[in-house]
Design a protein around this motif. Structure first.
Motif, short mmCIF file in Angstrom:
data_model
loop_
_atom_site.label_atom_id
_atom_site.label_comp_id
_atom_site.label_asym_id
_atom_site.label_seq_id
_atom_site.Cartn_x
_atom_site.Cartn_y
_atom_site.Cartn_z
N PRO A 87 0.79 -1.24 0.00
CA PRO A 87 0.00 0.00 0.00
C PRO A 87 0.81 1.28 0.00
N ILE A 88 1.98 1.32 0.59
CA ILE A 88 2.74 2.57 0.70
C ILE A 88 3.89 2.59 -0.30
N THR A 89 4.65 1.55 -0.33
CA THR A 89 5.85 1.52 -1.19
C THR A 89 5.52 1.28 -2.66
N GLU A 90 4.29 0.77 -2.93
CA GLU A 90 3.87 0.45 -4.30
C GLU A 90 4.77 -0.61 -4.95
N THR A 91 5.41 -1.42 -4.14
CA THR A 91 6.23 -2.51 -4.66
C THR A 91 5.43 -3.82 -4.63
N LYS A 92 5.98 -4.86 -5.24
CA LYS A 92 5.29 -6.15 -5.26
C LYS A 92 5.11 -6.70 -3.85
N GLU A 130 1.67 2.23 -14.68
CA GLU A 130 1.26 3.63 -14.56
C GLU A 130 -0.05 3.93 -15.28
N ASN A 131 -0.68 2.93 -15.88
CA ASN A 131 -1.90 3.16 -16.65
C ASN A 131 -3.05 2.35 -16.06
N GLN A 132 -4.23 2.95 -16.02
CA GLN A 132 -5.40 2.29 -15.44
C GLN A 132 -6.14 1.41 -16.45
N THR A 147 6.02 1.81 -28.18
CA THR A 147 5.59 2.99 -27.43
C THR A 147 5.18 2.63 -26.02
N VAL A 148 4.38 1.59 -25.88
CA VAL A 148 3.88 1.19 -24.56
C VAL A 148 5.03 0.74 -23.66
#
Length: 395
Positions: A87-92, A130-132, A147-148
């Protein structure tokens, strides 16, 4: 005379320190909670409007792992209570260096048609962080692989760490599903959308002097109604709401606002240029079942290529007009798993099997049981809790 020949035994029943007591209690609670979450029941929150009006954004559900049989963790080394990201570090939140094969404990029942099911997103194996956009593959089709992959951080996820999705099971293994003019058919029999689901309707009124409170009282989201002209609106509604609306004297006509068969949405499963399908008109499609053998040709491979290659783990390639599976020429394939067809009740606002196809059985998480809390973040403070939805069963 001193008969003691052994040194005095250290007391083993000395009281533990407060820190040790707290540590033991927390560790025990984490282990028990983790076992309950993995093998019995898990909380889930509705993040989108794809299941309205059955399930609303902000509904908190309990999902049973017991009904279909709990899936033994396939990625066993993971941080407790985190799904795929910390939740905080956004790591696996897991380590995929250890992977167990798919196994499931005995359940109370099999999946039934119209069950509301939580499952892992089938196309969630590769993700642009970074994309939803729910599908990395959609991004690649829109902007190109180079590009992606240059613009986003791309990662892969094991099956049980892919995004959790909730939809209604429309088709079972072996069923043939299709949709025409917004109406789903299963094995040739029309399956009308239940009153809790919704479709867009074209509503024509006789006058421009309308009291929209009438629409609100019937359950319409007035702020989402689209005005086409002075007397025509497009609005999402259930069939029950439409029946009540038609009885009002200022209503001129009401009809489904669906796409004609001539329109090709282009980005629907199976991405076959020979199949001009859209969200209201598709199929027929036969859902694979364990033990079913399909003939491999130019007509079937667009439908079943991903299931054979990605979900069932085979090497698949075409040389000339011949298909090869695991380097052996093949004219047919027998499936090893059961598959399902999942769709949202909010049919024009749902990314579902119409976009990414079949859901394999090893992606199934559990069955939605009931709503234990419902929170409307857009309501005023004293109305945020939807009291009428608490402890409501899910059908």
């Amino acid at each position: 005379m001193n008969w003691r020949i052994f040194p005095k035994k250290r007391a083993v029943d000395q009281k533990k320190s407060k820190k040790r007591e707290w540590f033991d209690a927390v560790l025990f609670a984490v282990i028990v909670a983790t076992l309950i979450r993995v093998f019995f029941i898990e909380a889930y929150v509705i993040p989108s409007a794809s299941m309205e009006k059955t399930l609303l954004i902000g509904d908190y559900l309990f999902v049973s792992k017991v009904n279909y049989g709990a899936r033994v963790p396939m990625t066993p080394i993971a941080f407790p209570f985190a799904h795929h990201t910390m939740p905080i570090t956004e790591t696996k939140a897991y380590w995929d260096g250890v992977q167990w094969k798919y196994r499931r404990l005995p359940g109370l029942s099999d999946i039934k048609r119209n069950d509301i099911v939580v499952f892992n997103l089938p196309v969630g194996d590769t993700v642009a962080l970074e994309n939803q956009e729910p599908s990395y593959y959609n991004l690649v089709r829109q902007f190109g692989w180079k590009t992606v992959n240059n613009q986003y951080t791309i990662t892969s996820r094991p099956i049980d760490k892919r995004e959790n999705i909730i939809k209604r099971c429309i088709g079972m293994s072996g069923d043939i599903v299709s949709m025409k003019a917004g109406l789903v058919s299963v094995n040739g029999q029309p399956e009308s959308l239940k009153n809790t689901g919704q479709m867009p309707y074209k509503i024509q009124v006789k006058t421009t002097d309308i009291n929209f409170e009438v629409f609100k009282d019937l359950g319409f989201a007035v702020n989402e109604m689209e005005q086409v002209d002075a007397t025509t609106y497009i609005a999402n509604a259930t069939s029950e709401m439409i029946d009540k609306l038609k009885a009002l004297d200022f209503i001129k006509s009401v009809s489904l606002a669906v796409k004609p068969e001539t329109i090709d949405d282009g980005d629907l499963f199976p991405l076959d240029p020979n199949r001009k399908w859209n969200v209201d008109n598709f199929g027929p499609v036969k859902i694979p079942a364990m033990g079913w053998t399909v003939k491999l040709d130019s007509n079937t491979m667009p439908l079943y290529y991903r299931a054979i290659r990605t979900y069932e783990g085979n090497k698949v390639e075409q040389k000339g007009n011949t298909w090869y599976i695991n380097d052996q020429p093949a004219t047919s394939y027998t499936f090893k798993m059961n598959y399902y067809w999942m769709m949202g009740d909010n049919r024009h606002n749902s990314i579902d099997s119409r976009y990414w196809g079949f859901v394999p059985e090893d992606h199934i998480v559990g069955k939605a049981l009931f709503i234990w809390m419902s929170w409307d973040k857009d309501a005023t403070f004293f109305h945020k809790i939807r009291w009428n939805r608490l402890l409501k069963g899910i059908h």
